[in-house]
Design a protein around this motif. Structure first.
Motif, short mmCIF file in Angstrom:
data_model
loop_
_atom_site.label_atom_id
_atom_site.label_comp_id
_atom_site.label_asym_id
_atom_site.label_seq_id
_atom_site.Cartn_x
_atom_site.Cartn_y
_atom_site.Cartn_z
N UNK A 131 0.72 -1.20 -0.15
CA UNK A 131 -0.05 -0.03 0.07
C UNK A 131 1.05 1.17 -0.01
N UNK A 132 1.90 1.32 -0.93
CA UNK A 132 2.62 2.29 -0.89
C UNK A 132 2.32 3.49 -2.23
N UNK A 133 1.87 4.47 -1.84
CA UNK A 133 1.52 5.47 -2.99
C UNK A 133 2.64 5.48 -4.12
N UNK A 134 2.38 5.65 -5.29
CA UNK A 134 3.35 5.80 -6.50
C UNK A 134 4.14 7.14 -6.20
N UNK A 135 3.45 8.19 -5.61
CA UNK A 135 4.17 9.39 -5.43
C UNK A 135 5.45 9.22 -4.36
N UNK A 136 5.10 8.32 -3.54
CA UNK A 136 6.18 8.17 -2.31
C UNK A 136 7.30 7.17 -2.94
N UNK A 137 6.82 6.03 -3.73
CA UNK A 137 8.01 5.33 -4.33
C UNK A 137 8.75 5.98 -5.41
N UNK A 138 8.11 6.90 -6.03
CA UNK A 138 8.90 7.65 -6.96
C UNK A 138 9.89 8.69 -6.28
N UNK A 195 3.37 15.27 2.27
CA UNK A 195 3.42 14.51 1.16
C UNK A 195 2.80 13.18 1.73
N UNK A 196 2.28 12.67 0.60
CA UNK A 196 1.48 11.15 0.91
C UNK A 196 2.60 10.04 1.21
N UNK A 197 2.28 9.39 2.37
CA UNK A 197 3.21 8.39 2.73
C UNK A 197 2.41 7.07 3.34
N UNK A 198 3.14 6.06 3.34
CA UNK A 198 2.50 4.99 3.93
C UNK A 198 2.24 4.92 5.38
N UNK A 199 1.02 4.54 5.84
CA UNK A 199 0.95 4.78 7.24
C UNK A 199 1.96 4.02 8.20
N UNK A 200 2.49 2.92 7.76
CA UNK A 200 3.58 2.13 8.44
C UNK A 200 4.92 2.82 8.60
N UNK A 201 5.08 3.64 7.29
CA UNK A 201 6.35 4.50 7.40
C UNK A 201 6.17 5.60 8.37
N UNK A 202 5.00 6.21 8.38
CA UNK A 202 4.76 7.34 9.25
C UNK A 202 5.03 6.91 10.62
N UNK A 203 4.35 5.70 11.01
CA UNK A 203 4.32 5.32 12.51
C UNK A 203 6.01 4.93 12.78
N UNK A 204 6.38 4.08 11.93
CA UNK A 204 7.80 3.75 12.31
C UNK A 204 8.73 5.08 12.46
N UNK A 205 8.49 6.26 11.58
CA UNK A 205 9.44 7.28 12.00
C UNK A 205 9.15 7.86 13.30
#
Ligand SMILES: [Fe+2]
Ligand SMILES: [Fe+2]
Lengths: 332, 95
Positions: free
Chosen positions: A21-28, A40-50
């Motif tokens: 579930x990682x947004x394309x803009x994030x991966x780019x 910016x759009x980011x996966x919830x897990x990335x946000x939580x982890x940070x």
């Protein structure tokens, strides 16, 4: 944990942050080696982890003021006292930069502090060791700040912009921390036999805990454990715990020689084939035990932190009341 | 145990005369005067600045990253705003 993301295997471990579930803009942005910014759009897990990693890093900075604060009033000269105060003040500043970086992810510093105080969030295990002598100020600056620098320098290129920028400021300030520690040990190791022995004793006690600061082994058979692989995929972490630990050992051994002090590891020797120093096994059960609350100073550190927070409540309340009274129309 | 929520302030530092104030981070403080003093202690411990601004974070209106392309697009096809767009005949100087 000090600029890293690990905890005891059976501790209060948050659910592993999986990708997906990682947004394309994030991966780019990641693929481009760019920086993710707060809105910016980011996966919830990335946000939580940070949030978890930055908060624990911030907590480590402010709890880290205690072992050194213990010696400010007993510093051997005015020069040393001024230096130690400046260093401890920097650590408070590091905590504040980091809380501010965490807040850009939509959390509140007050909540993070509450989570530290009730034990839901941790801080680096290294600060649960006591500072028994003045030489410990040397060992902490040289080894603990030294290890923190090795961990923090790659974070200046971490994928989350506010964290990376905070790390740039922190790293600029850290180099004096390490040097003043080295200088303390150098002075002691070239002093009287008793001073020399004090310096050696401090290094003997802080060497292994400093190596543990890099976290458990995460290469070879341990590569699949912990958060390393996901953190690297997200561009938060750039090197494994083991690589960073090796880097620290390789730069520290020659410095110990310059100090005329020994590092307490009989297996420490240069390996020509690897181009690195080999070292003895690290007792990670001690690390996990300290993380779980059983280090020599866990209770003292937390009691002091909570006490300081509660004792300061009236100041915060008074400042708030004053602000409300003077400028009822201003932002609040 | 809970902690009162002090307002958030964005901090801008002018590093020396002749330069712009640049955003360096944020902090919490109950009022502007305290925000300024805290900003001095947090962001200018090594003479990083000769002037400080603190701005309530709630007073900032930001463009939205989702609309970034549409928002900034109008400038994208106007390359004639740059001097490199123009051909200058050989030998012409100071142009
Ligand atoms: Fe620090
Ligand atoms: Fe430091």
């Amino acid at each position: 944990m000090y600029g890293n993301d690990f905890t005891a295997p059976d501790g209060l471990r948050p659910a592993p942050d999986a990708g997906g579930d990682e947004p394309a803009s994030f991966l780019a942005v990641l693929a481009d080696g760019g920086r993710i910014e707060p809105r910016d759009e980011m996966p919830e897990a990335y946000r939580r982890s940070l949030v978890r990693q930055i908060a624990q890093h911030a907590h480590s900075e402010i709890i880290g003021m205690q072992p050194e604060g213990n010696w400010i009033a007993r510093a051997p000269s005015l020069r040393r006292k001024g230096i130690l105060m400046a260093k401890v003040q920097d650590e408070a500043g590091h905590g504040l930069y980091l809380y501010a970086a965490a807040e850009t992810l939509g959390v509140d510093r007050a909540d993070l502090l509450d989570q530290l105080h009730d034990g839901r969030q941790k801080y680096s295990s290294i600060f649960n060791y006591p500072t028994l002598t003045w030489a410990d100020m040397g060992a902490i600056g040289w080894l603990v700040d030294g290890a923190a620098i090795v961990n923090q320098v790659p974070l200046c290129r971490c994928s989350f912009g506010p964290y990376a920028r905070a790390m740039v400021r922190v790293c600029k300030e850290e180099s004096f921390h390490q040097r003043q520690g080295f200088e303390i040990l150098h002075t002691l190791s070239h002093g009287t036999p008793a001073q020399r022995a004090m310096a050696q004793d401090a290094v003997d006690r802080y060497w292994w805990p400093s190596l543990m600061m890099f976290g458990p082994s995460d290469t070879g058979p341990d590569a699949a454990t912990g958060h390393t692989a996901q953190s690297m995929a997200w561009g938060i972490k750039r090197f494994s715990n083991d690589e960073l630990r090796q880097r620290f050992i390789d730069m520290t051994v020659p410095q110990a020689e310059a100090l005329g002090l020994t590092l307490p590891d009989p297996e420490l020797r240069w390996n020509d084939e690897r181009g690195h120093y080999d070292h003895g096994p690290i007792d990670f059960t001690e690390l996990f035990d300290v993380i779980k609350g059983n280090g020599p100073c866990n209770q003292e550190r937390m009691a002091h932190r909570v006490g300081a927070h509660e004792d300061g409540a009236w100041v915060r309340e008074a400042a708030e009341a004053y602000a409300a009274k003077r400028a009822p129309e201003a932002v609040a | 145990m809970s902690t009162p929520r002090e307002p958030l302030w964005e901090v801008f530092v002018r590093s020396r005369r002749g330069l712009n104030h640049v955003h360096v981070g944020s902090l919490h403080a109950p009022d502007a005067a305290m925000a300024l003093r805290n900003a001095r202690d947090v962001y200018t411990r090594r003479q990083e600045g000769v002037s400080l601004w603190v701005v309530p974070a709630t007073a900032i209106t930001a463009s939205s990253p989702e609309e970034r392309d549409a928002f900034f697009d109008p400038a994208a096809d106007k390359i004639y705003r740059h001097p490199t767009f123009y051909d200058v005949p050989e030998g012409v100087e100071h142009l």
